[in-house]
Design an enzyme around this catalytic site. Structure first.
Site, PDB file in Angstrom:
ATOM      1  N   CYS A 149       0.890  -1.159   0.000  1.00 25.22           N
ATOM      2  CA  CYS A 149       0.000   0.000   0.000  1.00 25.22           C
ATOM      3  C   CYS A 149       0.929   1.209   0.000  1.00 25.22           C
ATOM      4  O   CYS A 149       1.476   1.566   1.043  1.00 25.22           O
ATOM      5  CB  CYS A 149      -0.907   0.006   1.226  1.00 25.22           C
ATOM      6  SG  CYS A 149      -1.848   1.538   1.377  1.00 25.22           S
ATOM      7  N   CYS A 199      -0.635   4.327   2.224  1.00 18.58           N
ATOM      8  CA  CYS A 199      -0.744   4.251   3.695  1.00 18.58           C
ATOM      9  C   CYS A 199      -0.320   2.865   4.143  1.00 18.58           C
ATOM     10  O   CYS A 199       0.867   2.538   4.031  1.00 18.58           O
ATOM     11  CB  CYS A 199      -2.118   4.680   4.209  1.00 18.58           C
ATOM     12  SG  CYS A 199      -3.557   3.852   3.510  1.00 18.58           S
ATOM     13  N   SER A 200      -1.257   2.038   4.623  1.00 24.30           N
ATOM     14  CA  SER A 200      -0.836   0.739   5.149  1.00 24.30           C
ATOM     15  C   SER A 200      -1.934  -0.300   5.001  1.00 24.30           C
ATOM     16  O   SER A 200      -2.049  -1.190   5.833  1.00 24.30           O
ATOM     17  CB  SER A 200      -0.441   0.884   6.619  1.00 24.30           C
ATOM     18  OG  SER A 200      -1.497   1.508   7.342  1.00 24.30           O
ATOM     19  N   CYS A 201      -2.756  -0.200   3.953  1.00 23.82           N
ATOM     20  CA  CYS A 201      -3.867  -1.132   3.759  1.00 23.82           C
ATOM     21  C   CYS A 201      -3.348  -2.567   3.671  1.00 23.82           C
ATOM     22  O   CYS A 201      -2.363  -2.839   2.989  1.00 23.82           O
ATOM     23  CB  CYS A 201      -4.636  -0.770   2.495  1.00 23.82           C
ATOM     24  SG  CYS A 201      -5.370   0.869   2.623  1.00 23.82           S
TER      25      CYS A 201
END
Lengths: 216, 217
Positions: A115, A118-120
Site C-alpha cells: 500500500c 498508507c498501510s492497507c
C-alpha cells in the site's frame, strides 16, 4: 547493575524505570484518559481490540485459506471467482477484510502486495501488518524495484518470472496464494498451513519447503 | 494531495530491514494507540478516508519524522479537533470540559463490530460501468489539494482494465465525511516500464485500484 535511567527513559525504554514516562507514553495515556472522560471511548473496548489482534486474528487464518486452496481444487476455483465469499465462508470476515481478492503465484508470475499511500492490509486473514510493510522504504520501492526488495528478503526468482505488484489503493484487500512446495504430497491441511508464512502471503517470501526447512 | 504519503517510486528511504523478531508493537503506548484509534473510529464520527487524510495532511518533514503509531495519534488528535469533539484546551490540559456528543463503541459491541467490518460497496441503482475487462484506459492528470487515492506514479498513464470490483464509496468525497457517494471501482494493470522506465523489469506489471472519475471516459 547500574545504568543510565535518564537516557533510556527519554529514548523509548519507559519500562526500565516506572518513575518516568517518555513523551509519547505520556501523550497517549493522557489522550486515552481524556477520551474516556469525554465518553468517546469505552476503555474496556481497547482490551477487546487488543485481545482480538494479539491472540485471535493473525496469519494463521490466511495460512488455512492457502492450505485449503492447495488441497481442494473447487475451493481454489471459488477463491479465484469470488475470494470475498470463499474466505468469509471459512469464517474469516471482518474489519479490513470486507472485500478480498486472491492472487495466485505460478512459475511464470509472482505476486507482491503493497500500500504505497498508507498501510492497507488484509487484517482478517493476516492480522496487523508488520512494521516493514508500513515503512517508507517498502512503500517507496515495492512498485519500482520489486526485485531489489525481494533480494532484501532473501528471495531470488527464477529468470523469466514476471512480477505483478498490487498497490492496495482502495478497500479491496489482496492475499497472495504462494505455490505449493515440492515434496508435500499427502500432507494434511494442518501440515501444509505450517509451511505458509505471513510474508509468503504478502509476496515477500515463498512457502517453506519441508525437506530442508528453507524457503523454496 | 501531492503529500508526503504518496511514496510509490520515491528514492532515498534506504533498505527495508525486515525484523525476524517482528513484534506487533514496540512499546506499550503503541498497543494502546492502535486500540484507541480503532475504538474511537468505532464511534462513527468520521470515515476511514477522513482518518487517512488527517494523517497525510501535514508537513512532509513532520510526516517522515514520525513513527507509524505516532502518526496515528497525531491524526486522531487532529480529527477530534476538526470534528469539534475535543478542544485544543482539553488536549493540552488533559482535562475534559464536558462529555462529547457521541456514543462510544461499547466493550461488549466491539467483537461483533470487528467481525462485521464495514463494507464499502454500494447499490449502483442502474448505473453501469463505463469500462470492461480488457479495455485500455488512460488515467487523468488529477492533482487535487484534497484527498485522492490515485498515486502520482500512475497519473496520465495508459493501462488495461483487469477487474471491475464493483460500485464503491469514493474516497475523495468520503474524506469530507460523505458516506454515500460511490463510483465504479476498477483494477487497472500498468506495464511497470510505462510507470518507472528502464529501472522496471521488462515483463513486470503494477496493478492499482482506481475509481471511474480517475479515468478518461
Amino acid at each position: 547493575m547500574p545504568h543510565d535511567h535518564s537516557h533510556d527513559d527519554l529514548h523509548g525504554h519507559p519500562h526500565d524505570d516506572h518513575s518516568h514516562l517518555d513523551d509519547e507514553t505520556a501523550r497517549v495515556m493522557a489522550l486515552e484518559k481524556l477520551l474516556a472522560d469525554k465518553g468517546l471511548i469505552d476503555p474496556g473496548a481497547l482490551d477487546v481490540i487488543l485481545d482480538t489482534y494479539e491472540t485471535r486474528v493473525g496469519p494463521r487464518n490466511g495460512a488455512r485459506v492457502v492450505a485449503r486452496a492447495w488441497t481442494d481444487p473447487d475451493f481454489a476455483q471459488a477463491l479465484r471467482d469470488d475470494a470475498t465469499a470463499a474466505i468469509h465462508g471459512m469464517g474469516f470476515a471482518g474489519r479490513q477484510g470486507e472485500h478480498l481478492t486472491a492472487v495466485f503465484n505460478t512459475p511464470q508470475d509472482h505476486n507482491m502486495v503493497v500500500c504505497t499511500l498508507c498501510s492497507c492490509y488484509p487484517w482478517s486473514v493476516l492480522g496487523l501488518p508488520p512494521t516493514w510493510y508500513k515503512s517508507a522504504p517498502y512503500r517507496a520501492r515495492a512498485v519500482s524495484d520489486p526485485r531489489g526488495v525481494l533480494a532484501e528478503f532473501g528471495v531470488t526468482l527464477p529468470e523469466g518470472t514476471a512480477i505483478r505488484v498490487w498497490d492496495s489503493t482502495a478497500e479491496m484487500r489482496y492475499l497472495v496464494i504462494p505455490m505449493r512446495p515440492e515434496g508435500t504430497e499427502g500432507f494434511s491441511e494442518d501440515q501444509l498451513a505450517d509451511l505458509v508464512s505471513r510474508d509468503s502471503m504478502i509476496g515477500t517470501a515463498l512457502a517453506t519447503t519441508p525437506a530442508t526447512g528453507e524457503a523454496a | 494531495m501531492n503529500g508526503p504519503q504518496d511514496l510509490g517510486g520515491r528514492d532515498g528511504f534506504g533498505p527495508i530491514a525486515p525484523d525476524p523478531q517482528d513484534p506487533l508493537f514496540h512499546a506499550e503506548w503503541e498497543r494502546r494507540a492502535m486500540a484507541m484509534v480503532v475504538a474511537a473510529g468505532g464511534a462513527g464520527a468520521w470515515t476511514i478516508d477522513e482518518s487517512r487524510f488527517a494523517r497525510e495532511n501535514r508537513d512532509p518533514g513532520e510526516y517522515y519524522g514520525l513513527s507509524y503509531y505516532q502518526l496515528w495519534i497525531r491524526g486522531l488528535e487532529d480529527l477530534l479537533k476538526t470534528k469539534g469533539l475535543v478542544t485544543d484546551d482539553e488536549l493540552s490540559t488533559g482535562q475534559a470540559d464536558g462529555p462529547a456528543d457521541v456514543t462510544a463503541l461499547a466493550a461488549d459491541k466491539v467483537g461483533p463490530a470487528l467481525m462485521r467490518g464495514s463494507p464499502y460497496d454500494r447499490d449502483p441503482k442502474g448505473s453501469r460501468p463505463a469500462f470492461e475487462v480488457g479495455q485500455t484506459v488512460q488515467t487523468r492528470n488529477l492533482q487535487p489539494r484534497g484527498h485522492i487515492r490515485m498515486p502520482a506514479y500512475c497519473r496520465n498513464r495508459r493501462g488495461v482494465v483487469a477487474a471491475v470490483h464493483g460500485y464503491h464509496v469514493f474516497p475523495d468525497t468520503s474524506a469530507k465525511g460523505d458516506r454515500t457517494t460511490a463510483h465504479w471501482l476498477y483494477n487497472i494493470s500498468f506495464a511497470a516500464r510505462d510507470l518507472f522506465g528502464d529501472r522496471a523489469g521488462e515483463n513486470d506489471r503494477v496493478n492499482v485500484d482506481l475509481w471511474e472519475p480517475y479515468l478518461n471516459v
